[in-house]
Design an enzyme around this catalytic site. Sequence first.
Site, mmCIF file in Angstrom:
data_model
loop_
_atom_site.group_PDB
_atom_site.id
_atom_site.type_symbol
_atom_site.label_atom_id
_atom_site.label_comp_id
_atom_site.label_asym_id
_atom_site.label_seq_id
_atom_site.Cartn_x
_atom_site.Cartn_y
_atom_site.Cartn_z
ATOM 1 N N GLU A 280 0.825 -1.209 0.000
ATOM 2 C CA GLU A 280 0.000 0.000 0.000
ATOM 3 C C GLU A 280 0.864 1.267 0.000
ATOM 4 O OE1 GLU A 280 -2.834 -0.722 3.238
ATOM 5 O OE2 GLU A 280 -4.123 -1.767 1.822
ATOM 6 N N ASP A 359 -8.395 -8.985 3.601
ATOM 7 C CA ASP A 359 -8.146 -7.909 4.552
ATOM 8 C C ASP A 359 -9.253 -7.805 5.600
ATOM 9 O OD1 ASP A 359 -7.141 -5.711 5.793
ATOM 10 O OD2 ASP A 359 -7.551 -4.299 4.175
ATOM 11 N N GLU A 387 -12.871 -2.557 11.898
ATOM 12 C CA GLU A 387 -12.931 -1.803 10.642
ATOM 13 C C GLU A 387 -14.067 -2.260 9.723
ATOM 14 O OE1 GLU A 387 -9.257 -1.935 8.480
ATOM 15 O OE2 GLU A 387 -10.050 -0.800 6.788
HETATM 16 C C1 GCV Z 1 -2.786 0.363 8.591
HETATM 17 C C2 GCV Z 1 -6.212 -2.176 5.548
HETATM 18 C C3 GCV Z 1 -6.636 -0.956 6.302
HETATM 19 C C4 GCV Z 1 -5.493 0.021 6.449
HETATM 20 C C5 GCV Z 1 -4.312 -0.708 7.102
HETATM 21 C C6 GCV Z 1 -3.930 -1.882 6.227
HETATM 22 C C7 GCV Z 1 -2.805 -2.692 6.833
HETATM 23 O O1 GCV Z 1 -5.988 -1.860 4.209
HETATM 24 O O2 GCV Z 1 -7.733 -0.368 5.676
HETATM 25 O O3 GCV Z 1 -5.927 1.076 7.251
HETATM 26 O O4 GCV Z 1 -3.215 0.144 7.267
HETATM 27 O O5 GCV Z 1 -5.055 -2.735 6.107
HETATM 28 O O6 GCV Z 1 -3.106 -3.705 7.474
HETATM 29 O O7 GCV Z 1 -1.658 -2.346 6.668
#
Ligand code: GCV
Length: 673
Positions: A280, A359, A387
Site C-alpha cells: 500500500e 483484509d 474496521e
Molecule cells: C494500517 C487495511 C486498512 C489500512 C491498514 C492496512 C494494513 O488496508 O484499511 O488502514 O493500514 O489494512 O493492514 O496495513
Amino acid sequence: MNPLLSLDSPMYSAWLTYRRRKSTPFYPRFLVVENGVGETAATELREGLFNLLGARPVLVPEDPGSGDGVVVDGDPSASVQAGGYRIQYERNDGRWLARITGHDALGCLYGSFAFLSQLQQRQDLSVPFIVEDWPRMSLRMLDHWDNLDGTIERGYAGSSIFFRDGMIDPDPSRLTDYARLVASIGINAVCINNVNVHEPETRFLAPPYLERLRSVANRFRAYGLHLYLSVNFASPMILGGLLTADPLDPTVAMWWQTTAERVYSYIPNFGGFVVKADSEFRPGPFTYGRSHVDGASVIANALAPFHGTVVWRCFVYNAQQDWRDKKIDRARAAYEFFQPLDGRFPSNVFLQVKNGPMDFQVREPVSPLMGALPKTSLLMEVQITQEYTGQQRDLFYLVPFWKEVLDFTILGHGEATTVGHRLMQVGPDEMRSGMVGVANVGDDPDWTGHPLAQANLYGFGRLAWNPQLSEPEITREWVARTFGWDILVNKTLETMLTASGQIYEAYTAPLGVGWMVNPGHHYGPNVDGYEYSQWGTYHYADSQGMGVDRTRTTGTGYVAQYQQPWRDIFESPATCPESLLLFFHHVPYTHRLQSGKTVIQHIYDSHFEGAANVDWLISQWDLLKGHIDIAVWNRVFQRLQQQRVNAREWCDVVTTYFWRKSGIPDRRGRLFY
Ligand code: GCV
C-alpha cells in the site's frame, strides 16, 4: 474522548472490576512475596484482595504459621514454560493458604492475576485445588495503529492513549492502567505506532523521542510488556540522510546497526521493529530489486545482538490493479510473495500473516500461508478493531470467528494439525510463533467505544494465551468478571454476544462476498463501492449471477494454494462451505443452496432476518435494564439503536441492489425500492 461515559465509568476497570464477595471462608491476613517476584504482583494482590474480600494482607517476609494467607514464589519447575504458574489452594490445621508459584517473575504476575480472577469468578474455596497454566504462544502482541498527532487509523474509541498532539505518553496513569489490563490477559508485547509510518513517527528512532519512549517502556516493563515500534523502511534516508535504503548497501546496514544500538541504550528490554514494506505504497526492498528476505535481514541482523525481533508483515499485494483484468487475484498475493521464502529469514524474524487472504472481511477463508511456512516463525494477525465488522457501533463478537480460524485444519510436517497448534509451535532454530491483534483501544473512558467491544480485546488475549480455550468458556469468563454474578445478565449477554457476529454477517455480506462498503472509511453499505477500483476487491455481480471464480479449472487458481483436502473441497460449489460460496465461485442467482433456497432468495431472506435480529438484540438488552449500571446500559442501548438504523440501511441497499440487478422478485413479496 466520548462524553457519554464519565471517567469513573464502571467499564474503565473492565474485567479487572473486583466486586466485594458477599461471603468468603478465606480471609488472608498476610502476603509473602519471595525475592525476585516483583512489586507488581504484590501490589495487584493486595489491592485485588482488599476489593474482593475486604482484607488487605500485610506483607511479611515469611509465613507466620497462623492465619490465612497468600504466598508467591518463583520455581522454574512449577511449569515447563516461561510465564507459566501453579496455584495451589490448601487447608492446613484450619487455616487457608494460597500458594502461587511462578516459573519466573512473569509467571508470578500471571499467576497472581489468575488467582484474583478465580476469586472474581467465585471459585469454590471450600475445596482445595491446584491449577497449572502457561502461555501457549511465545509472542502475544497488540498492534496499535496510532499516530503522533493522536489520531488512530481505523480507531473507533476516541484518540490515542500513547500520543497527543505530537507528545508521547501524555497520560502516564492511563498508560499504567492499560498495561495492567492487557498484562492481566497475558499480552507480552505492544507496538504503539501505526504500521503506516509517516514522517513524524519515522523520527521516533532519534534521541529526543527515544527519551520519551523510554518512559513508556518502563511503565510497560513492570507488567512484562515489551515495547515494539513500527519503522519506516526508508528511515536510513529520511532520518539518516543517506541516499539509499538498499538493504544490501553497507552504509544502510551500518545505519540500522547504529540505530539499534541507540534504541537499546535507551530501552534495554526493547522488543523490536514491525515493518510494513512494499505494501500500500510504503517503501520497501522492491525499490532496489531486493527481496523481502534482504529487507528483513538487514534490520534483523542489526537487532540480533540485543535479542531484538523483526515482525515483517506479509500484507503485500498489487494496490493498483486494473479492475478490467480478471486474471489478477489479490487473494493470491501474500502466498505468492512469501511461500517461496520459507526458511530463508534469520531466526529473529517473524512473518506476520493476516487471518485471511484479503483484509479482515467479515467472512474469508483461512489464509493458505498458515500451512505453507513450516520453517518460519509465524504470527497470525487478526483485527480486534472493527474496521469491517461494525466499527464498534454495531455489536460484533469476534471470538467465534477467530475460533473457526484457529480450529481450521492444516498440514504441519505432513500431519494434520490446526492453525492454533501451528501458532503454539516452538520449533528448531529458535522458531517461535504467536498472535497479533490490531487493538480496538482509544482514550474513551470505556477504552473501546462500545462497552461490549471490550469482550473482543479480552477474547483476543485469552486465545493468544491458549487457542484451545472454547468460545463459551471465554465469553462466560468475560461476562462474569466484567458484570459480576447475576444469572440474567450472564445468560443474556452470553447469548447476545454469541449471536452477534452471525447477525451482522446476515445483514451485510452474503455468502463470503466482501467489500460492499463505502470506500475510505469502510462503514455502511455501498455494493459497488470497490467494484471498479484499483484495490483488487470485486464481487462481479451482473444480471445473471455473482461471486469470484477462484477455482483451478476456470478461475484465478487461488484454490491451488491450499493443501488437501481443502483444495478439492473449495474447488467445487457442491462441497465448498456455503458461507464461502461467493468467495470461491461465481454462480447464477438461481443456484440452489442446501437449504433448497436460491442464492438470490438467500440474499433477500438473510438480510431481512439479520435486520430483524437487531430488534431481538435490543429486546434482550431491554431485559437487563436495572441489572447493569445505568450509564453503561444507556450507552449500549444507544449503540444498539444506531445499529438498528444501520442494519435497515444495509438490508434495503443490498436487497434493492440485487433485485434491480437480477430482476428476480422476492418470493415473500417484501418491499424493495
Ligand atoms: C494500517 C487495511 C486498512 C489500512 C491498514 C492496512 C494494513 O488496508 O484499511 O488502514 O493500514 O489494512 O493492514 O496495513
